[in-house]
Design a protein around this motif. Structure first.
Motif, short mmCIF file in Angstrom:
data_model
loop_
_atom_site.label_atom_id
_atom_site.label_comp_id
_atom_site.label_asym_id
_atom_site.label_seq_id
_atom_site.Cartn_x
_atom_site.Cartn_y
_atom_site.Cartn_z
N LEU A 93 57.90 41.43 57.36
CA LEU A 93 58.44 42.51 56.54
C LEU A 93 57.30 43.39 56.01
CD1 LEU A 93 61.02 40.44 54.44
CD2 LEU A 93 61.42 41.73 56.55
N ASP A 94 57.65 44.62 55.63
CA ASP A 94 56.64 45.55 55.11
C ASP A 94 56.36 45.26 53.64
OD1 ASP A 94 56.14 46.90 57.47
OD2 ASP A 94 57.81 48.29 57.16
N LEU A 95 55.87 44.06 53.40
CA LEU A 95 55.55 43.58 52.06
C LEU A 95 54.14 43.01 52.05
CD1 LEU A 95 58.82 41.55 51.37
CD2 LEU A 95 58.33 43.89 50.59
N ILE A 96 53.45 43.17 50.93
CA ILE A 96 52.14 42.55 50.74
C ILE A 96 52.15 41.87 49.38
CG2 ILE A 96 49.64 42.83 50.76
CD1 ILE A 96 50.00 45.51 52.14
N ALA A 97 51.82 40.58 49.35
CA ALA A 97 51.66 39.88 48.09
C ALA A 97 50.21 40.04 47.64
CB ALA A 97 52.00 38.40 48.25
N TYR A 98 50.02 40.27 46.36
CA TYR A 98 48.67 40.41 45.80
C TYR A 98 48.55 39.54 44.56
CZ TYR A 98 47.90 44.81 48.44
OH TYR A 98 47.74 45.76 49.41
N SER A 99 47.35 39.14 44.27
CA SER A 99 47.05 38.65 42.93
C SER A 99 46.50 39.82 42.13
CB SER A 99 46.03 37.50 42.96
OG SER A 99 44.81 37.94 43.53
N THR A 100 46.77 39.83 40.85
CA THR A 100 46.14 40.79 39.93
C THR A 100 45.19 39.98 39.05
OG1 THR A 100 47.93 40.57 38.31
CG2 THR A 100 48.12 42.32 39.95
N ASN A 101 43.93 40.34 39.04
CA ASN A 101 42.91 39.51 38.42
C ASN A 101 42.05 40.29 37.44
OD1 ASN A 101 43.48 38.68 41.33
ND2 ASN A 101 42.55 36.81 40.55
N GLU A 102 41.82 39.70 36.28
CA GLU A 102 40.81 40.19 35.35
C GLU A 102 39.59 39.28 35.53
OE1 GLU A 102 40.74 42.80 33.40
OE2 GLU A 102 42.76 43.46 33.97
N THR A 103 38.67 39.72 36.38
CA THR A 103 37.55 38.88 36.82
C THR A 103 36.29 39.22 36.03
OG1 THR A 103 38.51 38.76 39.03
CG2 THR A 103 36.19 38.18 38.81
N LYS A 104 35.58 38.18 35.61
CA LYS A 104 34.35 38.34 34.84
C LYS A 104 33.22 37.50 35.47
CE LYS A 104 36.81 40.58 31.78
NZ LYS A 104 37.26 39.93 30.55
N GLN A 105 31.99 37.77 35.01
CA GLN A 105 30.83 37.02 35.48
C GLN A 105 30.08 36.42 34.28
OE1 GLN A 105 28.77 38.94 39.20
NE2 GLN A 105 29.22 40.60 37.78
N LYS A 106 29.59 35.22 34.49
CA LYS A 106 28.74 34.57 33.49
C LYS A 106 27.44 34.17 34.17
CE LYS A 106 28.40 30.51 30.46
NZ LYS A 106 29.06 29.26 30.02
N PHE A 107 26.30 34.62 33.61
CA PHE A 107 25.01 34.37 34.22
C PHE A 107 24.28 33.24 33.50
CE2 PHE A 107 26.07 38.75 35.18
CZ PHE A 107 25.81 38.81 36.54
N PHE A 108 23.44 32.52 34.25
CA PHE A 108 22.69 31.38 33.72
C PHE A 108 21.20 31.68 33.84
CE2 PHE A 108 26.78 29.91 35.16
CZ PHE A 108 27.21 29.08 34.13
N PRO A 109 20.48 31.75 32.71
CA PRO A 109 19.06 32.12 32.75
C PRO A 109 18.16 31.04 33.32
CG PRO A 109 19.71 31.57 30.50
CD PRO A 109 20.97 31.57 31.33
N THR A 110 18.61 29.79 33.32
CA THR A 110 17.79 28.69 33.84
C THR A 110 18.64 27.82 34.76
OG1 THR A 110 18.32 27.27 31.94
CG2 THR A 110 16.34 28.65 31.78
N GLY A 111 17.95 26.99 35.55
CA GLY A 111 18.63 26.07 36.44
C GLY A 111 18.97 26.70 37.77
#
Length: 501
Positions: free
Chosen positions: A238-256
């Protein structure tokens, strides 16, 4: 006169000798050759793999010290190709003839290495499958940056040769006025009906939907959705597309060793009707994070990953608790006539083992569910311990793809149209850059050793400072031209309307 005749004879003789040399080509060493017990070290590692019968030549570099090198590959019909040098390149036409004559059978390799005047022979064999691979592969090439989009492109590669072209690329250099992000070039049914889509974010943003030569840009963000469509899944019929809607973020790590964690603080599922330009909710429970949809091949079931906020974790503090977020895989039945979904049913209960399962992808023959799994999180491309797993949908048996997996990240994956090949992103080479790896899946569901997509130069991946992202099989080249796509991007997007149930 005699001098002229002699000169002519000499030229004829010299030409004859050169012709013999050209016909004879490189010869493998004979006589006192010592045979090694181990396989040769070559880059890329193409030893003991299962090969598609239509794949481009598997050129390689001999990664062993030596003064001279010769390699020979022999097909099932006894005919051979011979090449010399530290870098081995096979003639593309002869290579395809050799594979075509060896379908369903083994081909054998001999690698000769000369040191201190003595030759040593290394052997290995590979199997040529009866099943071809889809002819093209789409992917995003992206530099290892977290905050800018310069030099990003969506490319398409012909897997039967080394031909590659750019579908669309962002301006380079770019600034805030020209900044663009592009991602998720995903086809319907491996491009069987010549339909695909990708996203453009920020400047001239929208979702570019292509069907045959038609190109249109739509805006899937409405006042009732948290974002535009992010991760897509085309309905197979069918002419349908399922999508997720996302509020995506990033968290950075200064060490390791851990560089960054990518997470969602909210995500839902929506359904887009291409004909009416309407979007409606599939799943929008504020207590759950729903993402990465994927349809069954008959279109009667939708799979996706879902996480529940642990006690004490909220959208406001999920960044500090991202290592507590874990996803299961669920499915919902879909009625083709009424276009209504059932309640979700858990398919992969990963959280019971303190694991997180993502990216459910069903094989086109409907037999297997392929997904990736790691101890936590939603963005496994950054998780070194992410591996591929597969479930037999008839028996419910689940196992790790031990032959295809590596000690580093193995993540985003897709199926070929005949269900015999998978392509996925792996960081096994250097731990930093994702490369597209291919593995054979037998009709019984057994995985084989994975190998990197071949390039004309064996040094290609070593010299390319970009990652391959979202590899997807296409069973043919893209119809719209780059010019057609750019022209459509200059237009205002078609706005989607929200349809409440």
């Amino acid at each position: 006169m005699k001098r002229i005749i002699c000169s002519i004879k000499s030229l004829i003789y010299l030409s004859f000798i050169l012709l013999l040399g050209a016909c004879g080509g490189t010869q493998v060493p004979t006589g006192n050759v010592k045979e090694a017990q181990e396989e040769p070290k070559i880059i890329p590692d193409y030893t003991s793999i299962v090969i598609p019968p239509n794949i481009a030549p598997l050129n390689f570099e001999v990664d062993m010290p030596g003064e001279e090198y010769v390699a020979r590959v022999t097909g099932a019909d006894g005919k051979s190709l011979v090449a010399d040098g530290k870098v081995i390149r096979w003639d593309i036409d002869d290579w395809h003839k050799l594979l075509d004559a060896s379908k369903g059978k083994d081909i054998s390799y001999e690698v000769y290495v000369k040191n201190d005047g003595e030759w040593k022979l290394y052997k290995f064999s590979s199997h040529v499958a009866e099943y071809p691979i889809d002819t093209h592969l789409s992917y995003r090439l992206i530099e290892p940056s977290f905050v800018q989009f310069a030099g990003m492109s969506i490319n398409m590669r012909d897997l039967t040769s080394f031909d590659e072209h750019v579908v669309y690329s962002t301006p380079n250099p770019c600034d805030e006025r020209r900044g663009q992000c592009i991602n998720c070039h995903v086809p319907r049914n491996q491009y069987a009906d010549h339909s695909s889509q990708f996203h453009v974010r920020k400047t001239k943003g929208g979702t570019v939907v292509m069907a045959g030569d038609s190109v249109r840009k739509v805006n899937l963000k409405t006042g009732s959705t948290s974002s535009a469509g992010v991760y897509p899944a085309w309905h197979p019929t069918l002419d349908l597309i399922a999508y997720s809607t996302n509020e995506t973020k990033q968290k950075f790590f200064p060490t390791g060793k851990r560089k960054v964690e990518v997470y969602d603080d909210s995500s839902d599922l929506i359904l887009y009707d291409m004909k009416t330009h309407e979007v409606s909710n599939i799943a929008s429970d504020p207590q759950l994070l729903e993402t990465f949809p994927g349809w069954a091949p008959d279109g009667k079931k939708l799979y996706y990953s879902v996480a529940r906020y642990p006690e004490g974790v909220t959208p406001e503090n999920v960044a500090e608790n991202s290592d507590l977020m874990r996803y299961d895989i669920v499915s919902r039945d879909f009625d083709l006539a009424t276009r209504r979904f059932s309640e979700p049913d858990t398919v992969v209960y990963a959280t019971v083992d303190s694991l997180s399962a993502l990216l459910p992808r069903i094989s086109p023959d409907g037999k297997y569910l392929l997904y990736c799994q790691a101890p936590f999180g939603t963005f496994h491309i950054w998780h070194k311990d992410s591996d591929l797993y597969m479930m037999n949908l008839a028996s419910g048996e689940t196992r790790s793809l031990k032959n295809a997996n590596s000690d580093d990240t193995d993540s985003y994956h897709s199926w070929s149209s005949n269900s015999r090949w998978i392509v996925f992103s792996s960081r096994r080479d250097d731990g930093s850059y994702t490369r597209p790896y291919i593995a054979y899946i037998s009709p019984e569901g057994k995985d084989s050793k994975a190998f990197v997509v071949p390039q004309e130069s064996p040094a290609y991946y070593r010299e390319l400072m970009k990652s391959f992202n979202v590899p997807e099989f296409f069973n043919g080249p893209l119809d719209p031209s780059r010019h057609d796509i750019i022209s459509q991007l200059d237009q205002d997007p078609i706005p989607a309307k929200f349809k409440s149930k």
